[in-house]
Structures are given as C-alpha cells and as structure tokens.
Scaffold this active site. Structure first.
Site, PDB file in Angstrom:
ATOM      1  N   TYR A 141      10.469 -19.737  31.338  1.00 47.00           N
ATOM      2  CA  TYR A 141      10.866 -18.446  30.767  1.00 47.00           C
ATOM      3  C   TYR A 141      11.536 -18.613  29.405  1.00 47.00           C
ATOM      4  O   TYR A 141      11.532 -17.698  28.596  1.00 47.00           O
ATOM      5  CB  TYR A 141      11.850 -17.735  31.700  1.00 47.00           C
ATOM      6  CG  TYR A 141      11.218 -16.834  32.728  1.00 47.00           C
ATOM      7  CD1 TYR A 141      10.170 -17.284  33.530  1.00 47.00           C
ATOM      8  CD2 TYR A 141      11.688 -15.530  32.913  1.00 47.00           C
ATOM      9  CE1 TYR A 141       9.613 -16.462  34.484  1.00 47.00           C
ATOM     10  CE2 TYR A 141      11.132 -14.705  33.871  1.00 47.00           C
ATOM     11  CZ  TYR A 141      10.093 -15.167  34.651  1.00 47.00           C
ATOM     12  OH  TYR A 141       9.548 -14.346  35.600  1.00 47.00           O
ATOM     13  N   LYS A 192       6.596 -28.419  42.182  1.00 42.67           N
ATOM     14  CA  LYS A 192       5.183 -28.790  42.091  1.00 42.67           C
ATOM     15  C   LYS A 192       5.168 -30.211  41.544  1.00 42.67           C
ATOM     16  O   LYS A 192       4.574 -30.507  40.497  1.00 42.67           O
ATOM     17  CB  LYS A 192       4.448 -27.783  41.186  1.00 42.67           C
ATOM     18  CG  LYS A 192       2.941 -27.918  41.172  1.00 42.67           C
ATOM     19  CD  LYS A 192       2.258 -27.444  42.445  1.00 42.67           C
ATOM     20  CE  LYS A 192       0.779 -27.767  42.399  1.00 42.67           C
ATOM     21  NZ  LYS A 192       0.079 -27.427  43.673  1.00 42.67           N
ATOM     22  N   ASP A 224       2.879 -24.114  46.354  1.00 36.55           N
ATOM     23  CA  ASP A 224       1.718 -23.451  46.973  1.00 36.55           C
ATOM     24  C   ASP A 224       1.887 -23.403  48.496  1.00 36.55           C
ATOM     25  O   ASP A 224       1.647 -22.374  49.133  1.00 36.55           O
ATOM     26  CB  ASP A 224       0.397 -24.125  46.558  1.00 36.55           C
ATOM     27  CG  ASP A 224       0.397 -25.640  46.675  1.00 36.55           C
ATOM     28  OD1 ASP A 224       1.476 -26.227  46.927  1.00 36.55           O
ATOM     29  OD2 ASP A 224      -0.673 -26.254  46.520  1.00 36.55           O
ATOM     30  N   ASP A 248      10.748 -16.324  40.808  1.00 37.19           N
ATOM     31  CA  ASP A 248      10.304 -14.959  40.516  1.00 37.19           C
ATOM     32  C   ASP A 248       9.205 -14.567  41.497  1.00 37.19           C
ATOM     33  O   ASP A 248       9.241 -13.501  42.124  1.00 37.19           O
ATOM     34  CB  ASP A 248       9.782 -14.890  39.076  1.00 37.19           C
ATOM     35  CG  ASP A 248       9.258 -13.514  38.711  1.00 37.19           C
ATOM     36  OD1 ASP A 248       9.932 -12.530  39.053  1.00 37.19           O
ATOM     37  OD2 ASP A 248       8.177 -13.437  38.098  1.00 37.19           O
ATOM     38  N   ASP A 252       9.395 -12.129  45.301  1.00 38.41           N
ATOM     39  CA  ASP A 252       8.588 -10.924  45.556  1.00 38.41           C
ATOM     40  C   ASP A 252       7.858 -11.051  46.894  1.00 38.41           C
ATOM     41  O   ASP A 252       7.774 -10.085  47.660  1.00 38.41           O
ATOM     42  CB  ASP A 252       7.559 -10.691  44.435  1.00 38.41           C
ATOM     43  CG  ASP A 252       8.097  -9.797  43.317  1.00 38.41           C
ATOM     44  OD1 ASP A 252       9.319  -9.840  43.068  1.00 38.41           O
ATOM     45  OD2 ASP A 252       7.297  -9.069  42.695  1.00 38.41           O
TER      46      ASP A 252
HETATM   47  C1  IPM Z   1      12.676 -10.183  38.133  1.00 46.39           C
HETATM   48  C2  IPM Z   1      11.726  -9.523  37.169  1.00 46.39           C
HETATM   49  C3  IPM Z   1      11.980 -10.077  35.779  1.00 46.39           C
HETATM   50  C4  IPM Z   1      11.693 -11.553  35.826  1.00 46.39           C
HETATM   51  C5  IPM Z   1      11.178  -9.407  34.638  1.00 46.39           C
HETATM   52  C6  IPM Z   1      11.407  -7.912  34.590  1.00 46.39           C
HETATM   53  C7  IPM Z   1      11.484 -10.023  33.295  1.00 46.39           C
HETATM   54  O1  IPM Z   1      10.413  -9.699  37.572  1.00 46.39           O
HETATM   55  O2  IPM Z   1      13.898 -10.051  37.935  1.00 46.39           O
HETATM   56  O3  IPM Z   1      12.203 -10.816  39.056  1.00 46.39           O
HETATM   57  O4  IPM Z   1      10.546 -11.981  35.701  1.00 46.39           O
HETATM   58  O5  IPM Z   1      12.648 -12.319  35.981  1.00 46.39           O
HETATM   59 MG    MG Z   2      10.210 -10.599  39.497  1.00 46.62          MG
END
Ligand code: IPM
Ligand code: MG
Length: 362
Positions: A141, A192, A224, A248, A252
């Site tokens: 990032y 990884k 993975d 990240d 999710d």
């Molecule tokens: C998160 C979001 C952010 C990230 C974006 C909005 C930059 O997806 O906080 O997980 O990728 O860190």
């Molecule tokens: Mg995110």
C-alpha cells in the site's frame, strides 16, 4: 478528565452511520460522565470537494490533537476518475500513515442471532470469534517506487512495491502476540513465503518474535490456503496476523462468516494505543442517503475506542451487550434481514441500541 474525539464522517453512508455511533456515545457520556468531547472534520471525497484535498491541513491538526478518531467511510463513484493522489481513499491512507496507526484489529464475531444471515452452514460459523491483526502502514500500500510508466516500446506498465523492514514486522508481531495472550493464545501468521521474499522475511521475523511468547502457539499459513480455510473451517483460528494487503482481503472474507460486513468494527492503533476506529465496510454509495445502512459496525467501533484508547473496557462491554440486546428484539437492517424479523432503518437501529442501554442501566 476529558477525552477528545475527532469525528470524521466522510462519504456515502458515512454521515448516517456516524450519527448513530455518536447517539450511543452521547448517551453514555451523559449517563456516566465520561468526559468525551467531539469535534467534526472533513475527510475523503467530502474534504476534496470542500478543499481540493482528501486530507486537508485542518483535519491533519484535528487528528493530531485528538486522543482518538471515529471515522465513517470514504469514497464514491463521483471521485473514481480523479488522480489517485487526491482520491478519497488517499485521505484514509494518509491518516493511517500520518498517525502511524500500524496495528489494525479486525474482530469477526458471529452474533448467534445472525447465524441465518451467514452464507455458511450454522455448524461452520456458530460460536465464531476470530481476530485479524492487519499491518496497516506498510507493505504494498505504501511501498516505493510505484506508479504507471511508459516503456520504451510505448506500452504502459503499472508497478507497486511490496516492502517490509524487520522493525515493521517486529512491531506488528508483538502487537499480535499480545492480543493472542489475552485470548486463546493461538496465533497464525499469514504470508506467501513460498513466492515472495518480502514475506519470507516476514515469516522469519515473526518466528523470532514468537520466542518471546512461549505461551502462544504460533503457526504459519500461506495466504491462498488461509483464504480457503477461512470459509472451510474458520473456527480453527484464534488470532491471524498478516500484511496490509492480505489483511484487507482476508478481513472482508471473514466478515461474511458473521453474516454481514455491516457488523464488523475495527481499531487502528499506534504504539501508544492512540487509535482510529471505523467500520471495515466502505461508503456504500449505492445506498447512501436512504437511511437503510447498518450502523452496528460503527457503534461497535465506538465500543472498541472506549476499550483500547480510553481503557473503559466495562463501558465498551455495555455497548456490546446493548447491540446483542437490540438484535434480540428482532430488529434488522436490510443487510442482516431474514424472514420473520422486523426491518428497520439506520436511525431506528441506533435508537434500539440506546434503548437497550437505558434498560440495562435501570
Ligand atoms: C479497508 C478499505 C481500505 C483499504 C480502502 C478504502 C483504502 O478497503 O479499510 O479495508 O484498502 O485499506
Ligand atoms: Mg478493505
């Protein structure tokens, strides 16, 4: 004692969900005399529209002076074509980096009332309680060099750099081991290392730090496989620690185990536990302004703020119990709705949590 909270609603559903978290905090502030003080600032697309930058100087000084930051979400369709340097997301990344909020805690807890909302079978997710510790201020990032360049043959080439220094790995590893010590004492480091040298070093350093925590059982997993295990048998995990980008993605995934990304809070801490608190979901521009977003992730983020920055663990727990009580009254926002429940909007969900707090304080 006063606690200064910088409130950054941001874009999309940000202002709507933040309003509900403030409702809850304001109630407790009065009820328990917590000494919370709120000051609002601009971030993301809203800040860009007002000032030409997603992380304006006023907001920089506001967050520097605050003890904690409560953030809604950033981003939206109307800003997607902007130069990457001024996109709303840059505001959030700038904030994380400016305050060195390197340790991102993303708990995934299944509320039993929502087992039906998960896309996974009940027995796979019931009782789920995992914590993802995501490195937040390094890795791909932030690595340099980065950009889009033109090759000699005229073709364009995009490039980013995955980079971690030993000290960056060491501090996030310590963070994760300490969290594991307060839980089930099992830490899985995700990398990884079979392909990327950078995460080969990650594995090495985490292993080394692990020697200082003989009470924590350390394991390693390729990303993975980890993504597969998270949906196959998520309860095998207690704490996961991983890089910025893997965290990240995996967070999710983990959110869906709990039924909805609308339920997951997060804390982003610096070395002194000053922190920023935000739901892990985005600004959801498709439903912004409709009053239907789920405010619970933001309300639970406010609880994390009380626990991690202000050391008010018992008060944090009051909020968490109130969320549980609210779910027990069968109110559901659209994202966690299932047949037989009562569908409510953002503000009614917030009111239900406040009501639950009131009932419990009687
Ligand atoms: C998160 C979001 C952010 C990230 C974006 C909005 C930059 O997806 O906080 O997980 O990728 O860190
Ligand atoms: Mg995110």
């Amino acid at each position: 004692m006063t606690h200064k909270i910088a409130v950054l609603p941001g874009d999309g559903i940000g202002p709507e969900i933040i309003a509900e978290a403030i409702k809850v905090l304001a109630y407790l502030n009065t009820d328990m005399d917590l000494g919370l003080e709120f000051e609002q600032g601009l971030i993301g697309g809203a800040a860009y529209d007002a000032t030409g930058t997603p992380f304006p100087a006023d907001t920089v000084s506001l967050v520097q002076q605050a003890d904690a930051i409560l953030l809604g979400a950033v981003g939206g369709y109307q800003w997607e074509s902007l130069d990457i340097a001024v996109r709303p997301e840059k505001g959030l990344l700038g904030l994380r980096s400016e305050l060195q909020l390197f340790s991102n805690l993303r708990p995934a807890i299944l509320y039993p009332q929502l087992a039906d909302a998960s896309s996974l079978k009940y027995e796979v997710v019931s009782g789920l309680d995992i914590m993802i510790v995501r490195e937040l201020t390094g890795g791909i990032y932030f690595g340099q060099p980065r950009g889009i360049r033109e090759l000699e043959n005229g073709e364009k080439q995009g490039y980013n750099t995955l980079v971690y220094s030993e000290s960056e790995i060491r501090r996030i590893a310590h963070s994760a081991f300490k969290i594991a010590q307060k839980r089930d004492r099992r830490l899985c480091s995700v990398d990884k290392a079979n392909v990327l040298e950078c995460t080969e070093l990650w594995r090495e350093v985490v292993t080394e730090v692990g020697k200082e925590y003989p009470d924590v059982e350390l394991s390693h997993m390729y990303v993975d496989n980890a993504s597969m295990q998270l949906v196959r048998a998520p309860k095998q995990f207690d704490v996961l620690v991983t890089t910025n980008m893997f965290g990240d993605i995996l967070s999710d995934t983990a959110s869906m185990l709990t039924g909805s990304i609308g339920m997951l809070p997060s804390a982003s801490l610096d070395i002194n536990a000053k922190g920023m608190y935000e739901p892990i979901h985005g600004s959801a521009p498709d439903i912004a302004g409709q009053g239907i977003a789920n405010p619970l992730a933001t309300i639970l983020s406010a609880a994390m703020m009380l626990r991690y920055t202000f050391n008010l663990g018992a008060t944090a727990e009051r909020i968490e119990l109130a969320v549980n009580d609210a779910l027990n009254t069968n109110v559901r926002t659209a994202d966690i709705y299932s047949a037989g429940m009562k569908k409510v909007g953002t503000s009614e969900m917030g009111d239900t949590v406040v009501k639950a707090l009131q009932i419990r304080s009687k």
